[in-house]
Design a protein around this motif. Structure first.
Motif, short mmCIF file in Angstrom:
data_model
loop_
_atom_site.label_atom_id
_atom_site.label_comp_id
_atom_site.label_asym_id
_atom_site.label_seq_id
_atom_site.Cartn_x
_atom_site.Cartn_y
_atom_site.Cartn_z
N ALA A 51 0.85 -1.03 0.40
CA ALA A 51 -0.63 0.32 0.15
C ALA A 51 0.69 1.27 -0.07
O ALA A 51 0.17 2.41 -0.62
N GLY A 52 1.55 1.57 0.81
CA GLY A 52 2.47 2.30 0.55
C GLY A 52 3.86 2.69 -1.02
O GLY A 52 3.59 3.56 -0.77
N VAL A 53 3.97 1.83 -1.08
CA VAL A 53 4.54 1.70 -2.51
C VAL A 53 3.25 2.37 -3.00
O VAL A 53 4.03 3.40 -4.23
N VAL A 54 2.39 2.05 -3.40
CA VAL A 54 1.55 2.44 -4.31
C VAL A 54 0.78 3.73 -4.40
O VAL A 54 0.33 4.99 -5.35
N LEU A 58 1.70 7.20 -6.53
CA LEU A 58 0.41 8.52 -6.49
C LEU A 58 0.50 9.55 -6.42
O LEU A 58 0.47 10.54 -6.97
N LEU A 59 1.22 9.61 -5.29
CA LEU A 59 1.63 10.99 -4.38
C LEU A 59 2.15 11.61 -5.60
O LEU A 59 2.01 12.92 -5.34
N LEU A 60 3.65 10.81 -5.86
CA LEU A 60 4.65 11.34 -6.60
C LEU A 60 3.94 11.58 -8.57
O LEU A 60 4.16 12.57 -8.76
N ALA A 61 3.22 11.51 -8.39
CA ALA A 61 2.63 11.66 -9.33
C ALA A 61 1.61 12.94 -10.07
O ALA A 61 1.02 13.97 -11.08
N LEU A 62 1.02 12.74 -8.63
CA LEU A 62 -0.35 14.11 -8.67
C LEU A 62 0.23 15.36 -7.71
O LEU A 62 -0.32 15.89 -7.81
N ARG A 63 1.81 14.92 -7.68
CA ARG A 63 2.86 15.97 -6.93
C ARG A 63 1.95 16.60 -5.74
O ARG A 63 2.28 18.00 -5.39
N GLY A 64 1.76 15.48 -5.34
CA GLY A 64 1.60 15.84 -3.77
C GLY A 64 2.97 16.09 -2.86
O GLY A 64 2.38 15.60 -1.44
N GLY A 65 3.84 15.88 -2.93
CA GLY A 65 4.93 15.93 -1.90
C GLY A 65 4.98 17.44 -1.23
O GLY A 65 5.32 17.08 0.16
N LEU A 195 -2.11 11.83 3.62
CA LEU A 195 -2.29 11.21 4.80
C LEU A 195 -2.18 9.70 5.39
O LEU A 195 -1.64 9.66 5.80
N THR A 196 -2.87 9.29 4.16
CA THR A 196 -3.12 7.90 4.07
C THR A 196 -1.75 7.56 3.94
O THR A 196 -1.04 6.08 4.25
N THR A 197 -1.46 8.39 3.58
CA THR A 197 0.60 7.59 2.98
C THR A 197 1.66 7.88 3.84
O THR A 197 2.43 6.42 3.94
N VAL A 234 -3.77 -3.03 -2.38
CA VAL A 234 -3.86 -1.42 -2.69
C VAL A 234 -5.52 -1.36 -2.66
O VAL A 234 -6.37 0.10 -2.13
N VAL A 235 -6.26 -2.93 -2.16
CA VAL A 235 -7.75 -1.91 -2.23
C VAL A 235 -7.84 -2.36 -1.23
O VAL A 235 -8.58 -1.34 -0.57
N THR A 236 -7.59 -3.40 0.03
CA THR A 236 -8.06 -2.79 1.52
C THR A 236 -7.42 -2.40 2.38
O THR A 236 -7.98 -1.86 3.56
N MET A 237 -6.29 -1.83 1.94
CA MET A 237 -5.28 -0.67 2.42
C MET A 237 -5.48 0.44 2.08
O MET A 237 -6.18 1.51 2.80
N ALA A 238 -4.72 0.53 0.78
CA ALA A 238 -4.72 1.89 0.07
C ALA A 238 -6.08 2.69 -0.30
O ALA A 238 -6.19 3.82 -0.04
N LEU A 239 -6.40 1.92 -0.51
CA LEU A 239 -8.17 2.47 -1.25
C LEU A 239 -9.01 2.52 -0.17
O LEU A 239 -9.41 4.09 0.20
N ALA A 240 -8.20 1.81 1.07
CA ALA A 240 -10.29 1.57 1.74
C ALA A 240 -9.57 2.81 3.39
O ALA A 240 -10.36 3.65 3.12
N TYR A 241 -8.61 2.71 3.58
CA TYR A 241 -7.88 4.30 4.12
C TYR A 241 -8.03 5.10 3.77
O TYR A 241 -8.60 6.35 4.60
#
Length: 309
Positions: A51-54, A58-65, A195-197, A234-241
């Motif tokens: 989940a952390g890797v995904v 995504l954070l880097l792709a969206l420039r959320g740093g 926050l999730t990351t 990806v689904v039960t951790m990254a997306l759900a949280y």
């Protein structure tokens, strides 16, 4: 412009979806362990790492740093606390399952959290919870007990260490309540992706060393097991949280923990569909009670105010 009541209902819908996604996680873990004798702590560690890797990608792709840096700079301790609490309640829950069984672990862990948060909010607001919230809480907890009993989880006994298991389940419920309360504060000051990351990264850093201390294989080349681990991450951790933290922007923590009681309802439904496990009449009544409780939240949940201190 979205009205406060509409925003609150949308938040509850997001949290409810998170509960549904979490409800599929138990089956995924079971299917992984059928193919590879991997310890549940190891599975939890992989779940958070993937989940952390995904999320980081995504954070880097969206420039959320910059948003992540602002979060870590303004709330470093609280972010670490939420991540550590998230890791703790997962580990304690899985431990409780092995010690006292799924039935008792589920009822104590998931049932304790909304009670603690409702009590905490009553103390903070210096007033007793309203009649509507009390009825919702009672209906949700009663439904949780009926779903768990109806699903037949407790039929094989209570596990090898009942007292220790109950204590672990209490710790899990308390950690879940604490993580939700602290996460509610952060969710109203930053974006759900950042926050999730951050919290997932903290949890992974804590669970990976723990996974190195338990028995069983730590990796697998089985393609189905790998796919299931990716699904868990990806689904039960990254997306759900992400959904949970998005929902906490407009919903209270106690409402969130009641809404996520959809997790055992979903787990029972998935088991019935995939594993042909019948939940019986009690389970059906319990499912109806939980659904009515969540619907009741949507009617009486107020719009979120400013973040608690």
């Amino acid at each position: 412009m979205t009205s406060p009541s509409t925003a609150a209902r949308l938040g509850l819908l997001q949290i409810s979806l998170a509960g549904v996604l979490w409800g599929t996680g138990g089956l995924a873990v079971q299917l992984v362990r059928e193919r590879v004798p991997m310890h549940v702590v190891t599975i939890s560690a992989w779940r958070m790492v993937l989940a952390g890797v995904v999320l980081a990608a995504l954070l880097l792709a969206l420039r959320g740093g910059p948003v992540l840096r602002d979060l870590l700079r303004t709330h470093p301790r609280r972010t670490v606390v939420v991540g550590a609490s998230t890791a703790a309640y997962q580990a304690l829950y899985f431990g409780a399952v092995t010690l006292v069984g799924v039935s008792v672990a589920t009822v104590v862990s998931l049932g304790l959290a909304p009670v603690l948060l409702t009590a905490a909010e009553a103390v903070r607001g210096r007033r007793l919870p309203g009649r509507g919230r009390t009825l919702v809480l009672v209906a949700a907890l009663a439904g949780l007990v009926l779903v768990t009993v109806g699903a037949g989880h407790g039929g094989g006994g209570t596990g090898p260490e009942p007292l220790l298991g109950v204590l672990a389940a209490c710790g899990s419920g308390a950690a879940y309540a604490f993580a939700t309360a602290q996460g509610e504060v952060l969710a109203r000051s930053t974006g759900p992706l950042a926050l999730t990351t951050a919290t997932t990264g903290v949890g992974a850093l804590l669970l990976v060393p723990a996974a190195l201390l338990v028995d069983g294989p730590r990796t697998t080349a089985d393609p189905q097991a790998v796919a299931l681990l990716v699904y868990l991450g990806v689904v039960t951790m990254a997306l759900a949280y992400g959904l949970l933290y998005a929902g906490l922007r407009t919903s209270s923590g106690s409402a969130a923990t009641i809404a996520t009681l959809l997790e055992p309802v979903t787990a029972a439904a998935v088991a019935a569909l995939v594993l042909d496990e019948r939940i019986g009449l009690l389970g059906l009544v319990g499912t109806a009670l939980v659904l009515l409780a969540v619907a009741g939240l949507g009617r009486e949940e107020p719009a979120a105010g400013p973040p608690p201190p």
